[in-house]
Write a protein that holds these residues in place. Sequence first.
Motif, PDB file in Angstrom:
ATOM      1  N   ASP A 115     -10.317   2.916 -27.349  1.00  0.00           N
ATOM      2  CA  ASP A 115      -9.580   2.213 -28.508  1.00  0.00           C
ATOM      3  C   ASP A 115      -9.786   0.903 -28.631  1.00  0.00           C
ATOM      4  OD1 ASP A 115      -7.011   1.448 -29.690  1.00  0.00           O
ATOM      5  OD2 ASP A 115      -5.796   3.154 -29.049  1.00  0.00           O
ATOM      6  N   SER A 149      -3.685   3.065 -34.518  1.00  0.00           N
ATOM      7  CA  SER A 149      -4.259   3.976 -33.529  1.00  0.00           C
ATOM      8  C   SER A 149      -3.945   5.423 -34.012  1.00  0.00           C
ATOM      9  CB  SER A 149      -4.143   3.815 -32.218  1.00  0.00           C
ATOM     10  OG  SER A 149      -4.806   2.599 -31.737  1.00  0.00           O
ATOM     11  N   THR A 163      -3.137   7.554 -29.411  1.00  0.00           N
ATOM     12  CA  THR A 163      -4.413   8.410 -29.364  1.00  0.00           C
ATOM     13  C   THR A 163      -4.273   9.683 -28.798  1.00  0.00           C
ATOM     14  OG1 THR A 163      -5.350   6.217 -29.177  1.00  0.00           O
ATOM     15  CG2 THR A 163      -6.853   8.127 -28.904  1.00  0.00           C
ATOM     16  N   GLU A 190      -9.888   9.218 -23.581  1.00  0.00           N
ATOM     17  CA  GLU A 190      -9.594   7.794 -24.303  1.00  0.00           C
ATOM     18  C   GLU A 190      -9.597   6.533 -23.109  1.00  0.00           C
ATOM     19  OE1 GLU A 190      -5.577   6.609 -25.336  1.00  0.00           O
ATOM     20  OE2 GLU A 190      -6.312   5.124 -26.962  1.00  0.00           O
TER      21      GLU A 190
END
Length: 362
Positions: A44, A86, A139, A248
């Motif tokens: 991210d 995001s 995310t 992530e």
Amino acid sequence: MKLFSILFYLVLGCISHLAAQDSLKSISNPPKKTPKNVILMIGDGTGLAQWDAAQSTQKDNLQVFQMAQAIGFSKTSSSSSFITDSGAGATAISIGEKTFNKAIGVKKDSTSAYTLSEILHVEGYSTGVIASCGLTHATPASFYAHQPSRYMEREIAQDFYGGFIDVAAGGDYTLFDTTKLKKAGYSCYNYQKIKSSDIKASRYVLFYDTVKEVKKISEGRGPFLRNATMKAIESLSSNQKGFFLMVEGSQIDWGGHDNDLNYVISETLDFDTTIGMVANWAKLNGETLVIVTADHETGGLSLTGYDKVNKKTEGSFSTKEHTAIAVPVFAFGPGSEEFIGVYENNEIHDKILKALKAQGLK
Ligand code: MG
Ligand code: ZN
């Protein structure tokens, strides 16, 4: 006679030249293999400067740079804004269409769209979602939930009980109802209390802790991301059809929002270590496509110098928000050639399905 032999050798020369070209062609274009598994790794807020900041602290090339067989760029703007958040960033990859900022698994008209995890679940793949933040954050949520706003975290958690994710790991324990999770067929574990080898269930949620937050790596999170990821790979790979796993590196973005270069670097290095372990596994496995990219860049970071005395990279942030600059895409394994070039973020969705020769749901 002399003319005849010259002609003879000329023809022979041509034939052997063509044959050599042919064999060269077959070396440079081996038959394309279809991957069995896909591991999508999203840093991210990780633009090239974030990778390079982490690289500047290392002697050897970053794992992500070592593993890359194909490199591309993803253009991250959302349908509503030059600069994505995001939610829209991950949703574009997940559903294959650009949508509005804050959207989770919904199209720009707010209707639900099938996520990669749903599409591949229906096709018989096992699926997983892992984050170094809460599981209801934008995310990871974009791979299992359908809500018009990322801030509807309770509703996002409700969507998880739908049950098409097999394995999940992350924070936000307090937003989930373990009774409902068990009813949906999940075993629940607390990472602080168990060894990952204790996990025997094939469908489980591994909570980082019994609190909501996941610690920073610099404040003692430890090897949660890599342990959770390698355990998930072990569990998911029992499916003969294959699996789709999203991992992530969540807090690189938070370092960017804080304009804190040390935070960015330590989180990027933690993510990179996980990438190295995944890449090593994928190399041995031989049937796994690994894609490493970002939803957007955060902080408008640039590297402006190096302090030799304190052995420290100096950086400058131009914003506390996200930026619209394209982000790199690194790919490894069968199907990685799809990811060469410059393209929109939502095309990553199509490229994954194309690599897998999966149909998709409409
Ligand atoms: Mg995130
Ligand atoms: Zn952010």
